[in-house]
Design an enzyme around this catalytic site. Sequence first.
Site, mmCIF file in Angstrom:
data_model
loop_
_atom_site.group_PDB
_atom_site.id
_atom_site.type_symbol
_atom_site.label_atom_id
_atom_site.label_comp_id
_atom_site.label_asym_id
_atom_site.label_seq_id
_atom_site.Cartn_x
_atom_site.Cartn_y
_atom_site.Cartn_z
ATOM 1 N N ASP A 164 14.206 -7.298 47.904
ATOM 2 C CA ASP A 164 14.063 -6.396 49.063
ATOM 3 C C ASP A 164 12.680 -5.752 49.124
ATOM 4 O O ASP A 164 12.534 -4.622 49.572
ATOM 5 C CB ASP A 164 15.149 -5.295 49.058
ATOM 6 N N LYS A 194 9.707 -9.375 51.638
ATOM 7 C CA LYS A 194 9.156 -10.740 51.598
ATOM 8 C C LYS A 194 9.154 -11.398 52.975
ATOM 9 O O LYS A 194 8.270 -12.171 53.295
ATOM 10 C CB LYS A 194 9.978 -11.616 50.635
ATOM 11 N N GLY A 229 18.654 -12.085 51.922
ATOM 12 C CA GLY A 229 18.667 -11.679 53.328
ATOM 13 C C GLY A 229 17.237 -11.464 53.767
ATOM 14 O O GLY A 229 16.593 -10.526 53.332
ATOM 15 N N HIS A 230 16.728 -12.364 54.572
ATOM 16 C CA HIS A 230 15.344 -12.245 55.030
ATOM 17 C C HIS A 230 15.326 -11.879 56.508
ATOM 18 O O HIS A 230 15.873 -12.596 57.335
ATOM 19 C CB HIS A 230 14.592 -13.563 54.798
ATOM 20 N N GLN A 235 15.268 -12.935 46.198
ATOM 21 C CA GLN A 235 15.506 -11.904 45.157
ATOM 22 C C GLN A 235 14.175 -11.418 44.558
ATOM 23 O O GLN A 235 13.169 -11.487 45.231
ATOM 24 C CB GLN A 235 16.449 -12.427 44.051
HETATM 25 P P1 IMP Z 1 24.394 -12.363 42.991
HETATM 26 O O1 IMP Z 1 23.048 -12.978 43.211
HETATM 27 O O2 IMP Z 1 25.226 -12.282 44.247
HETATM 28 O O3 IMP Z 1 25.137 -12.972 41.846
HETATM 29 O O4 IMP Z 1 24.159 -10.833 42.586
HETATM 30 C C1 IMP Z 1 23.583 -10.469 41.334
HETATM 31 C C2 IMP Z 1 22.651 -9.279 41.481
HETATM 32 O O5 IMP Z 1 21.530 -9.640 42.258
HETATM 33 C C3 IMP Z 1 23.272 -8.072 42.196
HETATM 34 O O6 IMP Z 1 22.722 -6.901 41.647
HETATM 35 C C4 IMP Z 1 22.792 -8.223 43.626
HETATM 36 O O7 IMP Z 1 22.769 -6.988 44.308
HETATM 37 C C5 IMP Z 1 21.394 -8.763 43.376
HETATM 38 N N1 IMP Z 1 20.872 -9.538 44.503
HETATM 39 C C6 IMP Z 1 21.180 -10.807 44.855
HETATM 40 N N2 IMP Z 1 20.469 -11.196 45.923
HETATM 41 C C7 IMP Z 1 19.670 -10.170 46.246
HETATM 42 C C8 IMP Z 1 18.654 -9.991 47.249
HETATM 43 O O8 IMP Z 1 18.355 -10.869 48.061
HETATM 44 N N3 IMP Z 1 18.047 -8.782 47.254
HETATM 45 C C9 IMP Z 1 18.333 -7.802 46.347
HETATM 46 N N4 IMP Z 1 19.252 -7.943 45.393
HETATM 47 C C10 IMP Z 1 19.915 -9.114 45.347
#
Ligand code: IMP
Length: 431
Positions: free
Chosen positions: A13, A16, A40-41, A225
């Site tokens: 977040d 990007k 989420g972009h 991420q």
């Molecule tokens: P997962 O990727 O759904 O398994 O989540 C694992 C961790 O990564 C959690 O803390 C999510 O909130 C975080 N996370 C996954 N994708 C994103 C992203 O695009 N932005 C911020 N945090 C993310």
Amino acid sequence: MANVVVVGAQWGDEGKGKIVDWLSERADIIARFQGGHNAGHTLVIDGKVYKLNALPSGVVRGGKLSVIGNGVVLDPWHLVTEIEKIREQGVEISPETLMIAENTPLILPIHGELDRAREEASSKGTKIGTTGRGIGPAYEDKVGRRSVRVADLADEATLTARVDRALQHHDPLRKGLGIEPIDRDGLIAQLKEIAPEILKYAAPVWKVLAENRKQGKRILFEGAQGSLLDIDFGTYPFVTSSNVVAGQAAAGTGMGPGAIDFVLGIVKAYTTRVGEGPFPTELDDADGQRLGERGREFGTVTGRKRRCGWFDAALVRQTCAVSGVSGIALTKLDVLDGFDVLKICVGYDLDGKRLDYLPTAADEQARCTPVYEEIEGWNESTEGARSWADLPAAAIKYVRRIEELIDCPVAMLSTSPEREDTILVTDPFAD
Ligand code: IMP
């Protein structure tokens, strides 16, 4: 010809979307190399808002090739819905503009179910705070050698064998969690139905990229991420299940490490995190509240309120090192407008000892307290600044101090969600 990797250098977040969109105009190919639709972009182009999860940001720009690489885990049903939504906004998507690596593992409905069931069964302290989209279980199946991959969709016998192999593993797990067994025939039927929608985009991506590279085409590798959610280098186990660091761009698309010329780390001028896990500079006071409100810090995928805190230079120095960041894009500086004093974390105190990095051991991380440096704030607005001359001296001082502390130069500065509101120092694509 220069190829650029964009990676988040904090917990995701970092903003990007805008930077990738800005760069994608100069690229020929935009490739995703890890993660899935947990990302989420948000792109704002001429006032129109596009929300992407699995699709590379390049799809919204005409005349580009967008690529989903093998390092991604792909939910085919989600992708089809996302394509439909983006098409409704007037964007053209065809097999000429979108390619999916044939060796990409699929996220199945059973993965999301398992992800959510595990989270629900976890107590506070062990919950990861995942997006619930099945990312972790899908990667587990990849390394467990029981994924259904894109290419498997083309042959019924292979598809059935793959599903049976997954079932062998998943049914006992589901039983333990009190979930009913998998409807094998139903799952195979669902996969057969979606298969043509995915197969039309399937391609040997490694080969397409190699040929394009030979022709001097510019590739933009779009990370999702952030490095602190990296499966190896993040705050384990409160991480995502893929390698997020820049090196993954090569393995996650099928190119050699020499294909990467410039690594752009995206860094927010303060820190946020969604989900559980350590966050040394987290603020649960009025300053934290102010950062969240001014920065509109709500998760794009889950809508969760993001945790907010001061800029952590020790952590960003660390992520810049593990990703080999060549320069950073500093975002959301304007959110800091109006603070009298800003704090920057320059290291940690661990049992009376000063550290310049966050240790790996969980108990040590928990005992680390941030060491802050205070820096004067500014009252003027930096929103929409397009040159250094538009910035107050105190804001420039803040940026320069960050550069020093993280040992990495600022290549770009972003001062609003609009793409034109950018100060360019170094063009990552310049060769
Ligand atoms: P997962 O990727 O759904 O398994 O989540 C694992 C961790 O990564 C959690 O803390 C999510 O909130 C975080 N996370 C996954 N994708 C994103 C992203 O695009 N932005 C911020 N945090 C993310």
